[in-house]
Design a protein around this motif. Structure first.
Motif, short mmCIF file in Angstrom:
data_model
loop_
_atom_site.label_atom_id
_atom_site.label_comp_id
_atom_site.label_asym_id
_atom_site.label_seq_id
_atom_site.Cartn_x
_atom_site.Cartn_y
_atom_site.Cartn_z
N LEU A 274 0.87 2.55 -1.21
CA LEU A 274 0.29 1.81 -0.10
C LEU A 274 0.98 0.47 0.15
O LEU A 274 0.94 -0.04 1.28
N GLY A 275 1.54 -0.13 -0.84
CA GLY A 275 2.17 -1.43 -0.68
C GLY A 275 3.08 -1.75 -1.85
O GLY A 275 2.95 -1.18 -2.94
N VAL A 285 7.71 -6.69 -9.99
CA VAL A 285 7.40 -5.67 -8.99
C VAL A 285 5.91 -5.41 -9.03
O VAL A 285 5.35 -5.19 -10.12
N MET A 286 5.26 -5.46 -7.88
CA MET A 286 3.83 -5.16 -7.79
C MET A 286 3.65 -4.01 -6.82
O MET A 286 4.09 -4.07 -5.67
N LEU A 287 2.97 -2.96 -7.28
CA LEU A 287 2.73 -1.76 -6.48
C LEU A 287 1.24 -1.60 -6.24
O LEU A 287 0.42 -1.84 -7.13
N THR A 288 0.91 -1.17 -5.01
CA THR A 288 -0.46 -0.82 -4.68
C THR A 288 -0.47 0.67 -4.35
O THR A 288 0.20 1.11 -3.42
N GLY A 291 -4.82 7.47 -4.86
CA GLY A 291 -4.70 8.87 -5.20
C GLY A 291 -5.29 9.17 -6.56
O GLY A 291 -6.19 8.48 -7.03
N ASP A 292 -4.76 10.21 -7.22
CA ASP A 292 -5.31 10.66 -8.50
C ASP A 292 -4.43 10.27 -9.69
O ASP A 292 -4.67 10.69 -10.81
N GLY A 293 -3.35 9.51 -9.46
CA GLY A 293 -2.46 9.17 -10.56
C GLY A 293 -3.05 8.12 -11.49
O GLY A 293 -4.01 7.43 -11.16
N VAL A 318 0.72 -2.66 -11.43
CA VAL A 318 0.22 -1.61 -10.55
C VAL A 318 -1.24 -1.88 -10.23
O VAL A 318 -2.05 -2.08 -11.13
N ARG A 319 -1.55 -1.91 -8.92
CA ARG A 319 -2.95 -2.04 -8.47
C ARG A 319 -3.40 -0.69 -7.93
O ARG A 319 -2.72 -0.08 -7.11
#
Length: 458
Positions: A274-275, A285-288, A291-293, A318-319
């Motif tokens: 998503l972002g 690195v920041m991830l948004t 889902g099911d992961g 990771v968010r």
């Protein structure tokens, strides 16, 4: 071997359409001058550029570049150094200082008064100069000086003004002063310094290449000192940009590596990306994701892929927003449609802006060609004309509501022209340019005859 290479060198020889040295000198000195129209053009150009940067309009910024007179004093410095005219160098430096002071003051005042205080991408792009800006300024200055030495005008000068971009960095420096951000000011003013130094340096080299006549003599000690000063200024200006270019390359490589990793992760059907936020210094690195992961699984996967590409010190965060409230497949389709729509709109806007710019350049070029034809026609009819100058402008009376377009023709003759010839030329010009005011100015320049030498007494 000489016969083989001679046609090659003849094609690239710059002497075919080179103007007379005295005309080149006159043209460059006119561009150096301060006062009258030049100051008003500078004032309005800096306002137009500031507005363009403020609203993120590329077309407006390009228009300000085209009308800015900042190139004149900078080229004058390089030309003066090439012909050893210290007076012209001092005059050019003084006038450039006046131009810079007016530009910074005007831009700062605008950004203090405007309600739009957010730094737009067009403005931010002028705060991080690199080695590529050095190369652009050098090649732009070289082609600009070559264009200034040609017998006939061309579209070189507008192209150089757009490529070297002297006006936007000064506006950005004014923005930095207005908002108290000295990093913006330093980066933008350094970009202006790069453009100024390397335009002048390229002009100096072109003057030496064309072997234009020198206007003064300097001794060996002063010549050696001058060369050392020029070498020091050029080196001191270029070296920081090399380090900035190295950092920029490293940042771009890191970003491309991160994007390739994210593309691989986004293909997993269990979750959707998503972002993302990428920071080069420090490497974070920041991830948004949704889902099911699992968060830890994603984080470890990203860190392993960064380490496999030589980045062991990347911190990955990771968010997770869950998967209960949305369908991953549908969300991916909606995101793809939105990206496609935004990209299509940007492409259409870019094509429209390019079309408007090409139309403006074509109109300018057509006007220049028409003026060249007019000069040749007048010269054929009036061989007594020493110089013919043609320009386009606007004419307005004191109480007129709006100015009307006009054509200005200035002739310098070495013989008087009769009233009948003046009337015929005026009528011919008015018939050639219907709907436009015609201003015809004829000046007489009678050559002085030297008196015969006195006879010696015996």
């Amino acid at each position: 071997m000489k016969k083989v290479w001679y046609p090659f060198f003849r094609i690239f020889h710059l002497g075919h359409d080179q103007d007379a040295p005295e005309m080149i000198d006159e043209t460059i000195r006119k561009g150096v001058s301060v006062g009258g129209a030049n100051l008003w053009e500078l004032f309005f150009a800096i306002l137009i550029a500031s507005i363009g940067l403020n609203v993120n309009s590329t077309a407006v910024i390009i228009g300000a570049m085209l009308i800015s007179p900042l190139m004149g004093p900078i080229v004058g410095i390089g030309y003066g150094a090439g012909v050893k005219d210290m007076g012209l160098i001092r005059l050019s430096l003084r006038n450039l200082g006046i131009f810079v002071a007016i530009s910074l003051s005007t831009a700062t005042l605008y950004f203090l008064l405007t309600p739009l205080t957010h730094a737009q991408p067009e403005l931010l792009s002028r705060t991080n100069p690199t080695l590529w800006d050095v190369l652009i300024a050098f090649f732009g200055g070289a082609v600009g000086m070559i264009g200034a030495t040609r017998r006939y005008s061309s579209n070189v000068v507008p192209g150089v003004a757009i490529a070297t971009a002297l006006m936007p960095p000064l506006c950005t420096a004014g923005f930095g002063i207005a908002c108290g951000n000295w990093r913006y000011f330093g980066g933008a003013f350094y970009l202006f310094a790069i453009n100024s130094v390397f335009i002048a340096f390229a002009s100096l080299l072109v003057v030496k290449l064309l072997r234009l006549p020198e206007h003064g003599e300097i001794d060996a000690v002063t010549r050696r000192r001058t060369r050392l000063i020029i070498a020091f200024i050029v080196t001191a200006t270029a070296v920081p940009s090399a380090f900035l270019a190295y950092d920029l390359v490293g940042q771009k490589v890191f970003e491309q590596t991160a994007l390739s990793i994210f593309q691989g992760i986004d293909k997993d059907s269990r979750y959707v990306l998503l972002g993302r936020e990428i920071s080069f210094a420090p490497r974070r690195v920041m991830l948004t994701v949704g889902g099911d992961g699992q968060i830890e699984e994603i984080r470890q996967t990203v860190e392993r892929q960064f380490a496999a590409r030589g980045y062991d010190d990347v911190v990955v965060t990771v968010r997770y927003v869950g998967a209960e409230k949305f369908d991953v497949t549908q969300l991916k389709q909606e995101l793809q449609q939105q990206v496609f729509s935004n990209t299509l709109k940007e492409l259409q806007d870019s094509i429209a802006a390019r079309g408007r710019l090409e139309a403006e350049i074509k109109s300018l070029k057509a006007g220049q060609e028409d003026h060249q034809h007019l000069i040749r026609e007048i010269g054929a009819q009036y061989p007594e004309a020493l110089r013919i100058t043609v320009g386009s402008g606007s004419k307005a009376l004191r109480h007129a509501e709006a100015p009307e377009p006009s054509i200005i023709v200035v002739m310098v003759v070495d013989q008087p022209i009769s009233t009948q010839d003046r009337t015929r030329l005026q009528a011919w010009l008015e018939a050639r340019y219907p709907g436009q005011a015609v201003e015809l100015v004829i000046n007489e320049e009678i050559p002085q005859v030297k008196p015969p030498p006195r006879a010696r007494r015996r």
